[in-house]
Scaffold this motif. Sequence first.
Motif, PDB file in Angstrom:
ATOM      1  N   GLY A  99       0.814  -1.205   0.000  1.00 17.41           N
ATOM      2  CA  GLY A  99       0.000   0.000   0.000  1.00 17.41           C
ATOM      3  C   GLY A  99       0.849   1.258   0.000  1.00 17.41           C
ATOM      4  O   GLY A  99       0.517   2.251  -0.644  1.00 17.41           O
ATOM      5  N   THR A 100       1.943   1.202   0.750  1.00 15.03           N
ATOM      6  CA  THR A 100       2.834   2.361   0.818  1.00 15.03           C
ATOM      7  C   THR A 100       3.352   2.728  -0.573  1.00 15.03           C
ATOM      8  O   THR A 100       3.369   3.899  -0.951  1.00 15.03           O
ATOM      9  N   ASP A 216      -7.728   6.354  -1.027  1.00 14.70           N
ATOM     10  CA  ASP A 216      -6.909   5.274  -0.484  1.00 14.70           C
ATOM     11  C   ASP A 216      -7.851   4.165  -0.027  1.00 14.70           C
ATOM     12  O   ASP A 216      -8.453   4.253   1.040  1.00 14.70           O
ATOM     13  N   GLN A 219      -7.259  -0.407   2.687  1.00 21.02           N
ATOM     14  CA  GLN A 219      -7.900  -1.232   3.719  1.00 21.02           C
ATOM     15  C   GLN A 219      -9.378  -1.484   3.446  1.00 21.02           C
ATOM     16  O   GLN A 219      -9.886  -2.577   3.684  1.00 21.02           O
ATOM     17  N   LYS A 245      -3.359  -4.650   0.374  1.00 26.27           N
ATOM     18  CA  LYS A 245      -3.933  -5.568   1.368  1.00 26.27           C
ATOM     19  C   LYS A 245      -4.743  -6.696   0.729  1.00 26.27           C
ATOM     20  O   LYS A 245      -4.166  -7.651   0.249  1.00 26.27           O
TER      21      LYS A 245
HETATM   22  C1  PLP Z   1      -2.157  -0.552   5.413  1.00 22.90           C
HETATM   23  C2  PLP Z   1      -2.482   0.709   4.746  1.00 22.90           C
HETATM   24  C3  PLP Z   1      -1.536   1.376   3.935  1.00 22.90           C
HETATM   25  C4  PLP Z   1      -0.114   0.894   3.793  1.00 22.90           C
HETATM   26  O1  PLP Z   1      -0.045  -0.363   3.213  1.00 22.90           O
HETATM   27  P1  PLP Z   1       1.289  -1.252   3.380  1.00 22.90           P
HETATM   28  O2  PLP Z   1       0.993  -2.450   2.525  1.00 22.90           O
HETATM   29  O3  PLP Z   1       1.427  -1.543   4.836  1.00 22.90           O
HETATM   30  O4  PLP Z   1       2.420  -0.481   2.858  1.00 22.90           O
HETATM   31  C5  PLP Z   1      -1.945   2.496   3.258  1.00 22.90           C
HETATM   32  N1  PLP Z   1      -3.180   2.976   3.387  1.00 22.90           N
HETATM   33  C6  PLP Z   1      -4.122   2.379   4.149  1.00 22.90           C
HETATM   34  C7  PLP Z   1      -5.489   2.936   4.215  1.00 22.90           C
HETATM   35  C8  PLP Z   1      -3.792   1.235   4.872  1.00 22.90           C
HETATM   36  O5  PLP Z   1      -4.702   0.659   5.663  1.00 22.90           O
END
Ligand code: PLP
Length: 391
Positions: A99-100, A216, A219, A245
């Motif tokens: 996600g990052t 975003d 999640q 995720k």
């Molecule tokens: C977990 C998360 C991220 C980061 O994802 P990673 O895979 O840990 O890098 C970014 N945005 C949201 C909303 C998240 O829940």
Amino acid sequence: MTAQFPAVLPTYNRIPLAFRRGEGAWLIEENGARYLDFTSGIAVNALGHAHPALVQALSEQANALWHVSNLYEIPAQAKLADALVEHTFADTAFFTNSGTEAAELAIKMVRKYWFEKAANRPTILTFEGAFHGRSTGAIAAAGSEKMTKGFGPLMPGFKVLPWGDHDALRAALDDTVAAVMIEPVQGEGGIRLLPDQCLKGLRELCNQTGALLVLDEVQCGMGRTGRLFAHEWAGVTPDIMMVAKGIGGGFPLGAVLATANAASGMTAGTHGSTYGGNPLACAVGGKVVEIITADGFLDGVRHKAGFLRQRLEALVSAHPDIFEAVRGTGLMLGLKCRCPNLDLVKAAQAQFLLTVPAADNVVRLLPPLTITEDEISEAVARLDLAASSLS
Ligand SMILES: *Cc1c(COP(=O)(O)O)cnc(C)c1O
């Protein structure tokens, strides 16, 4: 070697549990103890542990080809992109490992878009309580003291607004704003839902000023709210969306989805990734998307979500000293606690139920989308025992 310093960098406050196997909604310790998993690896194991179709997709791909560089065509990647384009607002997808990394590309894409237009729009608006990851860009975007302290100088270009303050948003959203970046449901921030009306209003404000809308859904996406993506409930679409995720079901995979317009600056050579979209990840991701978008799957999620919600509302009424309210939507629910949330997480763990704390004194419930009604009833019974043990 320094004896006092842990071999694993001590950045995590780990719970002393080590699981050896996973089966659907269950995690099993070496000694055979079985925990009902309402964390799903924090919304990652969307189809539960060891889903047979995912195990098969991964094994078949592992026997054929693990990795090739993005120097070459990757058919599984093209197929996954086609599926995502077919089922969403997007015209195009870029694959990442997390996600990052998706957040990083979303930020770069926004900046490049305005660069190509020769416009001076340096600011991305974000919101207090947000979580976009832990890279230098992502912590600057979220801006919280907890994540940024000690890591300055912070990357410039973000303005963090209070959550739910429409006047502050209207005042800030002028023609120097490049984009607005927001989670339709804040996860780490405490299962805070952006009401459909607000997302619609935000889309309109962005349309008026030309700012790009970046969602975003790392999640809250991939079926978690009962639609493939959370923004679908509001009937509006973003320009750019981060996904991760759940899309890999446990295999590291993320994506940035975008309209052709928003992505127009991202030409050959402007971005890349060694692993992003490799055959293993895309074989699994393709199967996850296929299962979640199959006829009836999301109907089932919505049905189970309604059942869980109803049971949780009853739980909250039965323990007014422990709980304040149920929050969230779909299978992304939170119990706003009156007791310290970590006490409830521990008490639930003592009942062999795993939950995740979040900000705002909330305990998150993120069961796999494949959870059964019996397992939901079992989880609520365990929460009831946990709450009674704290009263
Ligand atoms: C977990 C998360 C991220 C980061 O994802 P990673 O895979 O840990 O890098 C970014 N945005 C949201 C909303 C998240 O829940």
